[in-house]
Design an enzyme around this catalytic site. Structure first.
Site, PDB file in Angstrom:
ATOM      1  N   ASP A 181      13.170  12.958  -6.519  1.00 34.08           N
ATOM      2  CA  ASP A 181      12.395  12.868  -5.180  1.00 34.08           C
ATOM      3  C   ASP A 181      13.506  12.089  -4.220  1.00 34.08           C
ATOM      4  O   ASP A 181      13.059  11.309  -3.536  1.00 34.08           O
ATOM      5  CB  ASP A 181      10.963  12.118  -5.144  1.00 34.08           C
ATOM      6  N   GLY A 238       3.264   8.927   0.030  1.00 33.61           N
ATOM      7  CA  GLY A 238       2.512  10.117  -0.894  1.00 33.61           C
ATOM      8  C   GLY A 238       1.744   9.350  -1.820  1.00 33.61           C
ATOM      9  O   GLY A 238       0.605   9.918  -2.446  1.00 33.61           O
TER      10      GLY A 238
HETATM   11  N1  LIG Z   1      11.594  -1.838  -1.967  1.00 35.57           N
HETATM   12  C1  LIG Z   1      11.249  -1.526  -0.706  1.00 35.57           C
HETATM   13  N2  LIG Z   1      11.693  -2.363   0.366  1.00 35.57           N
HETATM   14  C2  LIG Z   1      11.294  -2.294   1.573  1.00 35.57           C
HETATM   15  N3  LIG Z   1      10.705  -1.278   1.908  1.00 35.57           N
HETATM   16  C3  LIG Z   1      10.259  -0.413   1.265  1.00 35.57           C
HETATM   17  C4  LIG Z   1      10.598  -0.394   0.075  1.00 35.57           C
HETATM   18  N4  LIG Z   1       9.879   0.610  -0.866  1.00 35.57           N
HETATM   19  C5  LIG Z   1       9.326   1.280   0.201  1.00 35.57           C
HETATM   20  N5  LIG Z   1       9.486   0.814   1.402  1.00 35.57           N
HETATM   21  C6  LIG Z   1       8.793   0.976   2.604  1.00 35.57           C
HETATM   22  O1  LIG Z   1       7.478   1.595   2.466  1.00 35.57           O
HETATM   23  C7  LIG Z   1       7.625   2.892   2.836  1.00 35.57           C
HETATM   24  C8  LIG Z   1       6.713   3.545   2.118  1.00 35.57           C
HETATM   25  O2  LIG Z   1       7.046   3.956   0.904  1.00 35.57           O
HETATM   26  P1  LIG Z   1       6.820   4.901  -0.155  1.00 35.57           P
HETATM   27  O3  LIG Z   1       7.716   5.225  -1.129  1.00 35.57           O
HETATM   28  O4  LIG Z   1       5.311   4.784  -0.609  1.00 35.57           O
HETATM   29  O5  LIG Z   1       6.541   6.509   0.755  1.00 35.57           O
HETATM   30  P2  LIG Z   1       7.509   7.322   1.141  1.00 35.57           P
HETATM   31  O6  LIG Z   1       9.031   6.917   0.328  1.00 35.57           O
HETATM   32  O7  LIG Z   1       7.529   7.581   2.491  1.00 35.57           O
HETATM   33  O8  LIG Z   1       7.046   8.702   0.453  1.00 35.57           O
HETATM   34  P3  LIG Z   1       7.256   8.732  -1.269  1.00 35.57           P
HETATM   35  O9  LIG Z   1       5.606   8.787  -1.784  1.00 35.57           O
HETATM   36  O10 LIG Z   1       7.339  10.406  -1.331  1.00 35.57           O
HETATM   37  O11 LIG Z   1       7.969   7.861  -1.868  1.00 35.57           O
HETATM   38  C9  LIG Z   1       8.743   3.463   3.028  1.00 35.57           C
HETATM   39  O12 LIG Z   1       8.870   4.370   3.979  1.00 35.57           O
HETATM   40  C10 LIG Z   1       9.726   2.095   3.065  1.00 35.57           C
HETATM   41  O13 LIG Z   1       9.736   1.754   4.711  1.00 35.57           O
END
Ligand SMILES: Nc1ncnc2c1ncn2[C@@H]1O[C@H](COP(=O)(O)OP(=O)(O)OP(=O)(O)O)[C@@H](O)[C@H]1O
Ligand SMILES: *[C@@H]1O[C@H](CO)[C@@H](O)[C@H](O)[C@H]1NC(C)=O
Ligand SMILES: *[C@@H]1O[C@H](CO)[C@@H](O)[C@H](O)[C@H]1NC(C)=O
Ligand SMILES: *[C@@H]1O[C@H](CO)[C@@H](O)[C@H](O)[C@H]1NC(C)=O
Ligand SMILES: *[C@@H]1O[C@H](CO)[C@@H](O)[C@H](O)[C@H]1NC(C)=O
Ligand SMILES: *[C@@H]1O[C@H](CO)[C@@H](O)[C@H](O)[C@H]1NC(C)=O
Ligand SMILES: *[C@@H]1O[C@H](CO)[C@@H](O)[C@H](O)[C@H]1NC(C)=O
Ligand SMILES: [Mg+2]
Length: 644
Positions: free
Chosen positions: A472, A356
């Site tokens: 969240d 998001g």
């Molecule tokens: N530290 C991390 N290590 C490995 N993969 C990650 C990490 N952080 C995020 N990701 C990957 O990136 C994707 C996108 O993360 P992001 O946090 O932007 O989106 P989200 O968690 O789906 O939604 P939100 O924006 O509500 O957090 C995640 O679904 C995950 O697979």
């Protein structure tokens, strides 16, 4: 006695000095130049007297000649046996070190008009068609620095006696005979100051020429000698001077001092008063250099230009936004350049996922080789940025085995980058819903994750020095490390958008389905609103179902429904195919329901949750009726829930 002395002295003067005076008038003369400052020489060609007082005969330019004469002629022919003596000091600077041209000559001649002569090998003494002509009427001592076949030169470094011709009567390589009679060679064009003596004895017609380094007396044995009746060559009046020339090969030829005596010895030159030679000037550019230099220069300019363009582009490419208040956070700041290189320029190949807030990229830091996940958040507002960065940095101090470590941040125009620890197994949602063909998690793994997240939440809420709200909690924000431990990520991020929207708006940040109902009213996140999300999360992990389907909050009702019918365990994810610990599963489901209870007061706090999960304390004796008290009606209290 004393009275007698006076007239005898007077007589002496009359008899001995006066005849001398009369003799002087009849053809004796001498002069000396210890340096030429102010000297009234007759110059032509390129010959000049430098401001330092050097007589410069040639100046290093191609194919030129120069002459310099004593301003007045001397009477030579009328004296019975005309004799003369000359000495001078010279230096020749060879501009092209390998080959030198052409030479310089001392000259006694019937005329000082040498305009009809040529430079190069002709030394400004003759031209190409009058070599040897009796009408030339000159006697010269050449210092020849260029070997020339036409005049039968012996080498390119010799002295020669020339009469009306450049075919020398006698010549010798430059050098002198020392007091043992041994020949010591010298190099004329070495830019060393050397002295030449030329003597002509009108009685014996003997001509002697000697050469020696400066500071050395005239050698006893002359370098060259010959006999020649110069009265047959020269006329009544003679001019004395120098001639020099350059050709395709160039040199600068200097005379530093000069003395002359006709029918008298040459006076001594005061060597201490000689002018200083100029420093060896720059060598002229060769033809090759004349072509190569512009090319090299152009190439250089081009390279500089390209470098500047690249540097500017690079600056723009790696430009960051940095404000004064950030200095205190500097240790937590990453350079954009490092992040750019770590993620190979944010290549789509390195994209981990899109959420998001923005895109998340995998990267490896160039120096430390640390694996990171970089989250790029587009963010225009500066408002609240300082508080947010402060929070990011303070969050960076949080360390727990169930939290994803936040390493730091970076800011650019309209963009914020957060740098997290990289989690090799990605986020939990992919395992629950088999998105990336991930294996189904076993019950033991799921239970470990639930416990881990509870433990991480406890740390955030109670164990750290201040209360940190996650805001969240959901499977996509739960990341799995190498050992499939659940780790909470993304905590505090919602705060950024809180600040941005400002206090007057009622927008709630979080994700539908995981938001506690009271948030719609109070708009104030509390640890218990995190507990609500955790409850939803526990149910989701146990059931393998999303809390929201369509637009309905279904999961809680669905689990309650099974419980009512007395088959709570039927709610457990069918993908487990019955392979689970019944007690643990029931605990997880009941705890999930209790935590996501619409009534805040009924929710356990994080410490209690931890105690139930660890079996340190039995959960309150729940029954489905008690749980569903007013549940549905509360849940239907629809609120405006928005994502940023
Ligand atoms: N530290 C991390 N290590 C490995 N993969 C990650 C990490 N952080 C995020 N990701 C990957 O990136 C994707 C996108 O993360 P992001 O946090 O932007 O989106 P989200 O968690 O789906 O939604 P939100 O924006 O509500 O957090 C995640 O679904 C995950 O697979
Ligand atoms: C030498 O003199 C000539 C003629 O005066 C002049 O054209 C030339 O530029 C001079 N060269 C140097 C190196 O001064
Ligand atoms: C020098 O000699 C040339 C001819 O050889 C003549 O034309 C010129 O006028 C003479 N110059 C002077 C100053 O006498
Ligand atoms: C000058 O002398 C040196 C040694 O003293 C000798 O090596 C060299 O060959 C000599 N050069 C000539 C031209 O004689
Ligand atoms: C001139 O030279 C002749 C022969 O060498 C000699 O006899 C004579 O004395 C000389 N005259 C003078 C004035 O020196
Ligand atoms: C040339 O000069 C040398 C040295 O003085 C002498 O030995 C030799 O005889 C001379 N040769 C001629 C042809 O005069
Ligand atoms: C030298 O030459 C002059 C002029 O030709 C002549 O008068 C004189 O006799 C000559 N002297 C000798 C010694 O030959
Ligand atoms: Mg996330």
């Amino acid at each position: 006695m004393s009275g007698m002395n006076r007239p005898s002295l007077l007589l002496h003067l009359l008899f001995f000095v006066l005849p001398n005076l009369s003799e002087l008038a009849a053809g004796q003369d001498q002069y000396v130049y210890s340096g030429f400052t102010g000297a009234d020489l007759t110059l032509d060609g390129v010959a000049t007297i430098t401001p330092d007082g050097l007589l410069e005969l040639t100046n290093g330019t191609f194919r030129l000649k120069g002459h310099a004469f004593h301003p007045t002629p001397f009477q030579f022919g009328n004296t019975p046996n005309g004799s003369f003596a000359v000495s001078y000091l010279f230096a020749i600077y060879c501009v092209q070190s390998h080959i030198c041209g052409h030479g310089l000559a001392f000259l006694v001649a019937s005329s000082n008009n040498f305009s009809d002569t040529m430079p190069t090998q002709y030394l400004g003494l003759i031209n190409d068609h009058n070599n040897g002509y009796a009408i030339n009427r000159f006697f010269a001592v050449e210092l020849d620095t260029n070997w020339n076949d036409e005049f039968k030169d012996i080498d390119n470094n010799h002295l020669g006696i020339d009469i009306n011709s450049l075919d020398s009567i006698n010549s010798s390589s430059a050098g002198y005979y020392d007091h043992n009679g041994n020949f010591q060679n010298m190099t004329l064009a070495s830019y060393q100051v050397m002295q030449v003596w030329v003597e002509y004895d009108g009685d014996s017609k003997q001509i002697d020429v000697s050469l020696a380094p400066i500071h050395m007396a005239k050698p006893i044995k002359p370098l060259l000698s010959t006999t020649y009746n110069l009265s047959t060559v020269l006329t009544d009046m003679v001019y004395v001077g120098f001639s020099a020339s350059t050709g395709s090969f160039i040199s600068r030829q200097y005379v530093l001092g000069w003395s002359f005596g006709i029918n008298m010895p040459a006076p001594a030159i005061d060597i201490t008063k000689l002018p200083k030679l100029p420093s060896e000037g720059p060598k002229p550019r060769s033809k090759v250099l004349e072509i190569v230099l512009p090319i090299v220069t152009a190439a250089f300019v081009l390279v500089v230009g390209i470098t500047v363009i690249l540097l500017v582009r690079r600056r723009l490419r790696y430009a960051e936004l940095r404000e004064n208040w950030e200095t205190e956070f500097e240790p937590h700041r990453f350079s954009y350049k490092d992040l750019f290189h770590a993620t190979q320029g944010f290549k789509s190949k390195n994209l981990l996922g899109v959420g998001g807030f923005g895109r998340v990229y995998k990267g490896v830091l160039p120096r430390s080789k640390l694996e990171i996940a970089v989250k790029r958040i587009s963010h225009d507002s500066k408002q609240g940025m300082k508080e947010f960065v402060a929070e990011v940095v303070s969050i960076g101090h949080l360390q727990h085995r169930n939290l994803v470590q936040l390493h730091g941040y970076c800011r650019r125009k309209a963009e914020l980058l957060l740098v997290y620890e990289y989690m090799s197994n990605g986020s939990l949602d992919k395992y629950l819903y088999d998105q990336d063909n991930k294996p189904t998690l076993t019950w033991a793994q799921r239970y470990k994750i639930i416990k881990g997240i509870a433990s991480g939440l406890l740390y955030l809420h109670q164990e750290w020095e201040k209360v940190v709200l996650h805001r969240d909690i959901k499977p996509s924000n739960v990341l799995l490390d190498d050992e499939l431990n659940g780790r909470l990520g993304d905590f505090g991020l919602a705060r950024l958008y809180d600040h941005e929207t400002g206090p007057q708006t009622t927008h709630v940040v979080g994700t539908i389905g995981y938001l506690a109902p009271e948030l719609a009213r109070t708009n104030k996140a509390t640890p218990l609103s995190d507990v609500f999300s955790f409850g939803m999360f526990a149910l989701e992990v146990t059931c393998g179902r999303k809390p929201v389907e369509g637009n309905q909050l279904m999961l809680v009702e669905w689990v309650l429904d099974h419980w009512h019918r007395g088959f709570l365990t039927d709610a457990v994810d069918t993908k487990l195919q019955g392979a689970y610990d019944v007690d643990e599963a029931c605990l997880a489901l009941k705890l999930g329901l209790l935590s996501s209870h619409p009534l805040i007061n009924l929710r356990p706090n994080t410490r209690q949750i931890m105690q139930y999960l660890n079996g340190d304390m039995a959960p309150p004796d729940l029954n489905p009726t008690h749980m569903s008290f007013n549940f549905i009606s509360l849940m239907q209290n629809k609120v405006s829930i928005q994502r940023p």
